[in-house]
Design an enzyme around this catalytic site. Structure first.
Site, PDB file in Angstrom:
ATOM      1  N   ASP A  16     -21.123  12.424   7.148  1.00  0.00           N
ATOM      2  CA  ASP A  16     -21.555  12.835   5.799  1.00  0.00           C
ATOM      3  C   ASP A  16     -21.201  14.306   5.642  1.00  0.00           C
ATOM      4  O   ASP A  16     -20.908  15.010   6.618  1.00  0.00           O
ATOM      5  CB  ASP A  16     -23.079  12.633   5.663  1.00  0.00           C
ATOM      6  CG  ASP A  16     -23.615  13.067   4.297  1.00  0.00           C
ATOM      7  OD1 ASP A  16     -22.915  12.855   3.285  1.00  0.00           O
ATOM      8  OD2 ASP A  16     -24.717  13.636   4.234  1.00  0.00           O
ATOM      9  N   SER A  17     -21.289  14.763   4.403  1.00  0.00           N
ATOM     10  CA  SER A  17     -21.097  16.189   4.137  1.00  0.00           C
ATOM     11  C   SER A  17     -22.193  17.018   4.810  1.00  0.00           C
ATOM     12  O   SER A  17     -22.002  18.198   5.075  1.00  0.00           O
ATOM     13  CB  SER A  17     -21.158  16.431   2.637  1.00  0.00           C
ATOM     14  OG  SER A  17     -22.390  15.944   2.140  1.00  0.00           O
ATOM     15  N   TYR A  48     -20.396  18.489  -0.862  1.00  0.00           N
ATOM     16  CA  TYR A  48     -19.095  18.016  -1.328  1.00  0.00           C
ATOM     17  C   TYR A  48     -19.160  17.723  -2.834  1.00  0.00           C
ATOM     18  O   TYR A  48     -18.142  17.685  -3.503  1.00  0.00           O
ATOM     19  CB  TYR A  48     -18.711  16.701  -0.624  1.00  0.00           C
ATOM     20  CG  TYR A  48     -18.241  16.816   0.805  1.00  0.00           C
ATOM     21  CD1 TYR A  48     -18.300  18.001   1.531  1.00  0.00           C
ATOM     22  CD2 TYR A  48     -17.707  15.691   1.445  1.00  0.00           C
ATOM     23  CE1 TYR A  48     -17.866  18.062   2.844  1.00  0.00           C
ATOM     24  CE2 TYR A  48     -17.259  15.747   2.754  1.00  0.00           C
ATOM     25  CZ  TYR A  48     -17.343  16.927   3.454  1.00  0.00           C
ATOM     26  OH  TYR A  48     -16.907  16.964   4.750  1.00  0.00           O
ATOM     27  N   GLY A  49     -20.374  17.469  -3.310  1.00  0.00           N
ATOM     28  CA  GLY A  49     -20.566  16.963  -4.677  1.00  0.00           C
ATOM     29  C   GLY A  49     -20.053  17.870  -5.777  1.00  0.00           C
ATOM     30  O   GLY A  49     -19.842  17.429  -6.899  1.00  0.00           O
ATOM     31  N   CYS A  79     -21.411   8.946   2.933  1.00  0.00           N
ATOM     32  CA  CYS A  79     -21.518   9.954   1.880  1.00  0.00           C
ATOM     33  C   CYS A  79     -21.004   9.299   0.601  1.00  0.00           C
ATOM     34  O   CYS A  79     -19.857   8.806   0.582  1.00  0.00           O
ATOM     35  CB  CYS A  79     -20.649  11.155   2.263  1.00  0.00           C
ATOM     36  SG  CYS A  79     -20.504  12.403   0.967  1.00  0.00           S
ATOM     37  N   THR A  81     -20.234  10.670  -2.194  1.00  0.00           N
ATOM     38  CA  THR A  81     -19.168  11.463  -2.803  1.00  0.00           C
ATOM     39  C   THR A  81     -17.830  11.211  -2.099  1.00  0.00           C
ATOM     40  O   THR A  81     -16.811  10.955  -2.747  1.00  0.00           O
ATOM     41  CB  THR A  81     -19.535  12.959  -2.701  1.00  0.00           C
ATOM     42  OG1 THR A  81     -20.867  13.123  -3.184  1.00  0.00           O
ATOM     43  CG2 THR A  81     -18.570  13.814  -3.477  1.00  0.00           C
ATOM     44  N   CYS A 190     -26.352   8.482  -3.580  1.00  0.00           N
ATOM     45  CA  CYS A 190     -26.089   9.600  -2.675  1.00  0.00           C
ATOM     46  C   CYS A 190     -26.975   9.370  -1.464  1.00  0.00           C
ATOM     47  O   CYS A 190     -28.157   9.007  -1.609  1.00  0.00           O
ATOM     48  CB  CYS A 190     -26.463  10.908  -3.373  1.00  0.00           C
ATOM     49  SG  CYS A 190     -26.520  12.330  -2.254  1.00  0.00           S
ATOM     50  N   THR A 191     -26.410   9.564  -0.293  1.00  0.00           N
ATOM     51  CA  THR A 191     -27.144   9.188   0.918  1.00  0.00           C
ATOM     52  C   THR A 191     -28.292  10.139   1.248  1.00  0.00           C
ATOM     53  O   THR A 191     -29.101   9.839   2.121  1.00  0.00           O
ATOM     54  CB  THR A 191     -26.168   9.073   2.103  1.00  0.00           C
ATOM     55  OG1 THR A 191     -25.425  10.297   2.206  1.00  0.00           O
ATOM     56  CG2 THR A 191     -25.215   7.919   1.898  1.00  0.00           C
ATOM     57  N   HIS A 192     -28.360  11.252   0.552  1.00  0.00           N
ATOM     58  CA  HIS A 192     -29.529  12.125   0.730  1.00  0.00           C
ATOM     59  C   HIS A 192     -30.775  11.543   0.035  1.00  0.00           C
ATOM     60  O   HIS A 192     -31.900  11.841   0.426  1.00  0.00           O
ATOM     61  CB  HIS A 192     -29.272  13.510   0.109  1.00  0.00           C
ATOM     62  CG  HIS A 192     -28.415  14.416   0.943  1.00  0.00           C
ATOM     63  ND1 HIS A 192     -27.091  14.197   1.161  1.00  0.00           N
ATOM     64  CD2 HIS A 192     -28.728  15.561   1.603  1.00  0.00           C
ATOM     65  CE1 HIS A 192     -26.602  15.181   1.912  1.00  0.00           C
ATOM     66  NE2 HIS A 192     -27.582  16.017   2.200  1.00  0.00           N
TER      67      HIS A 192
END
Ligand code: DGL
Length: 275
Positions: A16-17, A48-49, A79, A81, A190-192
């Site tokens: 991921d970012s 990255y977004g 991720c 994005t 978004c994985t967050h």
């Protein structure tokens, strides 16, 4: 080029970012508890977004070179994005299975909706890519889709403000309009975001199904490994988890301990620009 003929005991590479991809790792650990896993968080270059497509593709290519060095047997782009912007451009550069989080999330949402009204939240880049809408409309052109970028969510998560009044205020600001459109399903694109799911649920209400794209991705990964004969065979040894980041590895350990609910004694800092 990542080599073919990967061995079934080789690790799965997840990246991921930043730290949000740990929510995908958590789901992979649940579905595939025997597998060895490598996690890389590009913490020096998050987010990255807000970056351009070319920059995101360049970053992802470097990460794939790192994964190649680690001889992974499969790669998960954890991720939203990077999945939306880079996956199709880099797919031909690897010869191990590679999957992103967007398509599994879209399929799950299309299956979950009862009223045909779906909300999508994600980074600016993910929302601007239009990929969620086009994939959802590919499944059913009649679906109503309302998207919204939530750029403050990623820094709130990375700051550890998972349940905080500031996060609730921001969530209300972002989600009120989408809620008003009557969606019954919301893709957390978004994985967050699964780390904010309590707050998101509070704002959206219990009638809205939240789609965690990591849950669906882990299921799809498990199927791909089985079909390709890559499921780990040696199951008498406990799985090995290794963590890498491009900056502040101690933060990854701290954050990862809360996100994965396990001790992370070590994360290694790598210089991703060298790849
Ligand atoms: N975790 C990333 C995603 O799923 C978002 C973070 C970023 O903007 O880099 O889109």
């Amino acid at each position: 080029m990542i080599r073919e003929g990967s061995h079934s005991d080789a690790p799965i590479g997840i990246f991921d970012s930043g730290l949000g991809g740990l929510t995908v790792m958590r789901e992979i650990m649940r579905v595939l508890p025997e597998e060895n896993l490598i996690y890389f968080g590009d913490t020096a270059r998050v987010p990255y977004g807000s970056k351009s497509r070319d920059t995101i593709i360049h970053y992802v290519e470097q990460i794939l070179h790192f994964m190649e060095e680690k001889e992974v047997k499969a790669i998960v782009v954890a991720c939203g994005t990077a999945s939306a912007y880079a996956l199709e451009s880099v797919r031909h550069k690897v010869s191990v299975p590679i999957l992103g989080v967007v398509r599994p999330g879209v399929r799950a949402a299309a299956a979950a909706t009862g009223n045909g009204r779906i909300g999508v939240i994600g980074t600016e880049a993910s929302v601007n890519s239009g990929l969620y809408e086009s994939l959802l409309h590919g499944i059913d052109p009649e679906l109503f889709v309302k998207s919204r970028a939530c750029p403050l969510f990623v820094p709130l998560v990375e700051e550890g403000l998972w349940r905080d009044e500031i996060t609730t205020m921001v969530a209300k600001r972002y989600l009120t309009e989408i809620k008003g459109t009557g969606v019954d399903t919301l893709i957390m694109g978004c994985t967050h975001y699964p780390l904010l799911s309590d707050t998101i649920r509070e704002v959206m209400g219990p009638q809205v199904t939240l789609v965690n794209i990591g849950v669906e991705t882990a299921r799809v990964l498990s199927g791909i490994l089985a079909v390709q004969g890559l499921t780990k065979r040696t199951i008498d040894a406990p799985p090995v988890y290794r963590f890498y980041s491009s900056d502040a590895p101690e933060k990854l350990c701290r954050f990862g301990e809360s996100a994965l609910r396990m001790e992370i004694p070590e994360a290694v800092r790598i210089s991703i620009e060298d790849y």
